[in-house]
Design a protein around this motif. Structure first.
Motif, PDB file in Angstrom:
ATOM      1  N   LEU A   1     114.495  11.296  68.862  1.00  0.00           N
ATOM      2  CA  LEU A   1     113.440  10.893  67.934  1.00  0.00           C
ATOM      3  C   LEU A   1     112.274  11.876  67.963  1.00  0.00           C
ATOM      4  CD1 LEU A   1     112.081   8.892  66.009  1.00  0.00           C
ATOM      5  CD2 LEU A   1     111.352   7.587  68.024  1.00  0.00           C
ATOM      6  N   TRP A  22     115.495  13.154  52.161  1.00  0.00           N
ATOM      7  CA  TRP A  22     115.923  11.810  52.552  1.00  0.00           C
ATOM      8  C   TRP A  22     116.553  11.785  53.936  1.00  0.00           C
ATOM      9  CZ3 TRP A  22     120.993  10.661  53.671  1.00  0.00           C
ATOM     10  CH2 TRP A  22     121.954  11.580  53.234  1.00  0.00           C
ATOM     11  N   LYS A  69     113.855  11.682  56.550  1.00  0.00           N
ATOM     12  CA  LYS A  69     113.181  10.387  56.633  1.00  0.00           C
ATOM     13  C   LYS A  69     114.075   9.316  57.245  1.00  0.00           C
ATOM     14  CE  LYS A  69     110.349  11.391  52.557  1.00  0.00           C
ATOM     15  NZ  LYS A  69     110.140  11.106  51.110  1.00  0.00           N
ATOM     16  N   LEU A  70     115.368   9.397  56.967  1.00  0.00           N
ATOM     17  CA  LEU A  70     116.300   8.386  57.467  1.00  0.00           C
ATOM     18  C   LEU A  70     116.590   8.562  58.961  1.00  0.00           C
ATOM     19  CD1 LEU A  70     118.238   6.037  56.916  1.00  0.00           C
ATOM     20  CD2 LEU A  70     119.958   7.725  56.235  1.00  0.00           C
ATOM     21  N   SER A  71     116.667   9.794  59.419  1.00  0.00           N
ATOM     22  CA  SER A  71     117.060  10.057  60.806  1.00  0.00           C
ATOM     23  C   SER A  71     116.175   9.353  61.829  1.00  0.00           C
ATOM     24  CB  SER A  71     117.080  11.569  61.065  1.00  0.00           C
ATOM     25  OG  SER A  71     118.026  12.206  60.236  1.00  0.00           O
ATOM     26  N   PRO A  72     114.827   9.473  61.757  1.00  0.00           N
ATOM     27  CA  PRO A  72     113.995   8.775  62.754  1.00  0.00           C
ATOM     28  C   PRO A  72     114.192   7.266  62.746  1.00  0.00           C
ATOM     29  CG  PRO A  72     112.709  10.422  61.568  1.00  0.00           C
ATOM     30  CD  PRO A  72     114.008  10.284  60.848  1.00  0.00           C
ATOM     31  N   LEU A  73     114.440   6.693  61.579  1.00  0.00           N
ATOM     32  CA  LEU A  73     114.671   5.253  61.509  1.00  0.00           C
ATOM     33  C   LEU A  73     115.946   4.871  62.251  1.00  0.00           C
ATOM     34  CD1 LEU A  73     113.756   4.566  57.762  1.00  0.00           C
ATOM     35  CD2 LEU A  73     112.346   4.163  59.795  1.00  0.00           C
ATOM     36  N   LEU A  74     116.992   5.676  62.100  1.00  0.00           N
ATOM     37  CA  LEU A  74     118.247   5.397  62.798  1.00  0.00           C
ATOM     38  C   LEU A  74     118.095   5.613  64.299  1.00  0.00           C
ATOM     39  CD1 LEU A  74     120.851   6.985  60.339  1.00  0.00           C
ATOM     40  CD2 LEU A  74     120.241   4.574  60.618  1.00  0.00           C
ATOM     41  N   TYR A  75     117.320   6.631  64.702  1.00  0.00           N
ATOM     42  CA  TYR A  75     117.064   6.829  66.127  1.00  0.00           C
ATOM     43  C   TYR A  75     116.326   5.631  66.715  1.00  0.00           C
ATOM     44  CZ  TYR A  75     118.192  11.793  65.439  1.00  0.00           C
ATOM     45  OH  TYR A  75     118.817  12.976  65.146  1.00  0.00           O
ATOM     46  N   ALA A  76     115.290   5.158  66.011  1.00  0.00           N
ATOM     47  CA  ALA A  76     114.514   4.019  66.496  1.00  0.00           C
ATOM     48  C   ALA A  76     115.387   2.776  66.608  1.00  0.00           C
ATOM     49  CB  ALA A  76     113.329   3.758  65.567  1.00  0.00           C
ATOM     50  N   LEU A  77     116.258   2.570  65.626  1.00  0.00           N
ATOM     51  CA  LEU A  77     117.182   1.442  65.678  1.00  0.00           C
ATOM     52  C   LEU A  77     118.137   1.584  66.849  1.00  0.00           C
ATOM     53  CD1 LEU A  77     118.319  -1.139  64.435  1.00  0.00           C
ATOM     54  CD2 LEU A  77     119.713   0.274  62.912  1.00  0.00           C
TER      55      LEU A  77
END
Length: 202
Positions: free
Chosen positions: A113, A144, A147-155
């Motif tokens: 992240l 996109w 922007k999507l990658s950090p969200l998937l890492y956080a999840l």
């Protein structure tokens, strides 16, 4: 300020990171194939991290190719990225040695992240240097994937404490998403070399 030294230094650091990771692989004393089974988590961790480091090296190269110059701020932003990448060998070994336990897997996701955040900071810094006509800005477009990658890492980090395997699946999915070099940037590079106006895509 020219970008040659930044590229050369970054290439050297990334090469050292890969070298350190492979040195963490311990050779089994037994010659039987079965002796590799206990090392499977370590090998899988190494493969995932090698792919990630390769992705960063590849996209870092494309990003610098699309910018015209760097500044002192860009040098520090680049060092910030290299700092997080330099933690890959530690978190990779910790996660593999402990067979993807919750805490090491969460720490691995945390480094992923922060590396993504550092890459974004470097990208925005380079875009700002070239101003409104930035080739990199036009090539990145809506970004996109960035922007999507950090969200998937956080999840993935959040899920390590109830399903570490799901976190690994998310980490691997992001790697697959970035495996193909950024064609948006590749598309503008010929125009840069020919002196034409670049065309940006989303």
């Amino acid at each position: 300020m020219g970008k040659g030294r930044l590229e050369a230094f970054s290439d050297g650091v990334i090469a050292i990171i890969i070298t350190i990771m492979v040195l963490e692989l311990q050779v089994p004393h037994d010659a039987a194939w079965a002796s590799l089974l206990p090392l499977l988590p370590v090998l899988l961790s190494y493969v995932l991290s090698f792919v990630y480091v390769g992705i960063y090296w590849n996209n870092h190269h494309h990003m610098l190719a699309a910018c015209r110059h760097v500044s002192g701020g860009a040098l520090w932003a680049n060092l910030h990225l290299l700092f997080w990448l330099s933690l890959f060998p530690f978190t990779t070994a910790w996660m593999g040695e402990n067979h993807f336990a919750a805490a090491p897997t969460a720490a691995y996701g945390g480094v992923l992240l922060m590396a993504a955040v550092a890459y974004w900071i470097l990208q925005r810094t380079l875009i700002g240097l070239d101003g409104a006509g930035s080739v990199l800005r036009r090539a990145v477009g809506s970004d996109w994937k960035g922007k999507l990658s950090p969200l998937l890492y956080a999840l993935g980090i959040a899920s390590t404490f109830w399903a570490p395997w799901f976190a690994l699946l998310l980490y691997a999915s992001v790697a697959v998403m970035w495996l193909v070099p950024d064609r948006r940037i590749e598309g503008v590079l010929p125009g840069m070399r020919d002196g034409q106006a670049p065309r940006g895509d989303d």
